[in-house]
Design an enzyme around this catalytic site. Sequence first.
Site, mmCIF file in Angstrom:
data_model
loop_
_atom_site.group_PDB
_atom_site.id
_atom_site.type_symbol
_atom_site.label_atom_id
_atom_site.label_comp_id
_atom_site.label_asym_id
_atom_site.label_seq_id
_atom_site.Cartn_x
_atom_site.Cartn_y
_atom_site.Cartn_z
ATOM 1 C CG HIS A 286 5.775 -13.737 18.442
ATOM 2 N ND1 HIS A 286 4.577 -13.065 18.520
ATOM 3 C CD2 HIS A 286 5.655 -14.593 17.402
ATOM 4 C CE1 HIS A 286 3.759 -13.498 17.581
ATOM 5 N NE2 HIS A 286 4.389 -14.422 16.878
ATOM 6 C CG ASP A 290 0.628 -10.170 18.530
ATOM 7 O OD1 ASP A 290 1.357 -11.013 19.097
ATOM 8 O OD2 ASP A 290 -0.358 -9.628 19.077
#
Length: 313
Positions: A286, A290
């Site tokens: 992350h 995304d």
Amino acid sequence: TPPAASGQPSAGQPQAGLPKGIRVSPVAAKIAAAQSVDLRAVKGSGPDGRIVRRDVEAAAKSGSAKLGGAGAPAKAEKPKLKVLRPDGAVSDVALSPMRTIIGKRLLEAKTQIPHFYVTETVDAGALSTLREQANLLDGLKVTVNDLIVRATALALRVHPKLNATYHGTSIRQHDSADICVAVAIPDGLITPIVAKAHTKSVRQIGDEVRALAKKAVDGKLQPAEFQGGSFTISNLGMFGISEFVAIINPPQVAILAVAGIKDEPVVRGGQVVAGKVMRLTISADHRAVDGADAAAFLKTLRELLEAPATLLI
């Protein structure tokens, strides 16, 4: 009163229920009926694939196409589960140097990388059919994994955020799809690299993966063949599992977990029909990726796998 039908063709009686397209000479059909040869399992060597006398006689001699009871093909006996054994002593197994390194890297990856996971379901009917058709060619072996590597390489070129490595203060997006393929070896796991996979055909990818896997098992991989890479695929489909998640291989930012192809109901044209499905799960970092990026990548990958002729271009 005529004798009751046994379901087994009598001498001189042609077999019923042959798939459309199988052509058999009358003599071959008569011999097959007399010697209980299943014509569905015989490859014809006559004109246009016609099954002729020599084909049936060869199959009868080898026993490779024997009919079972009631005219059905003989089924191989399913291997029995070997799970029972006598009790043994407790033993401590020392970690090998490779297992120690693997454990250290995986612990760091799982604790230091903020993993997230996205799963997509693929209608794998066309993919399975393409593989079966390709393998009709003598001397050619195509696996589902070969097709997945090819599709992944093409999808990565469209979604460069997934084809990247994380370097603390920067993210390096790679142009070339250098795909690592996880291979189990006696002492652990290693990930040989199919370099520039986007430039290679399905056949080239398959030949290279099998050659690298053999070198990995034999302990003959060179460092350049397993160090680096821009993306990793871990495939446990051969074990028939439904779904799993994988741990990212740093500094890469994503890894694809491939499950097995399952017979499940699917909806086509508003109707529920028998189909084949495969689940793909991407684990992503992350810090670099995304959720929308991972979802878009999986969408492209699914579209390629559901239209597998695109992988042959």
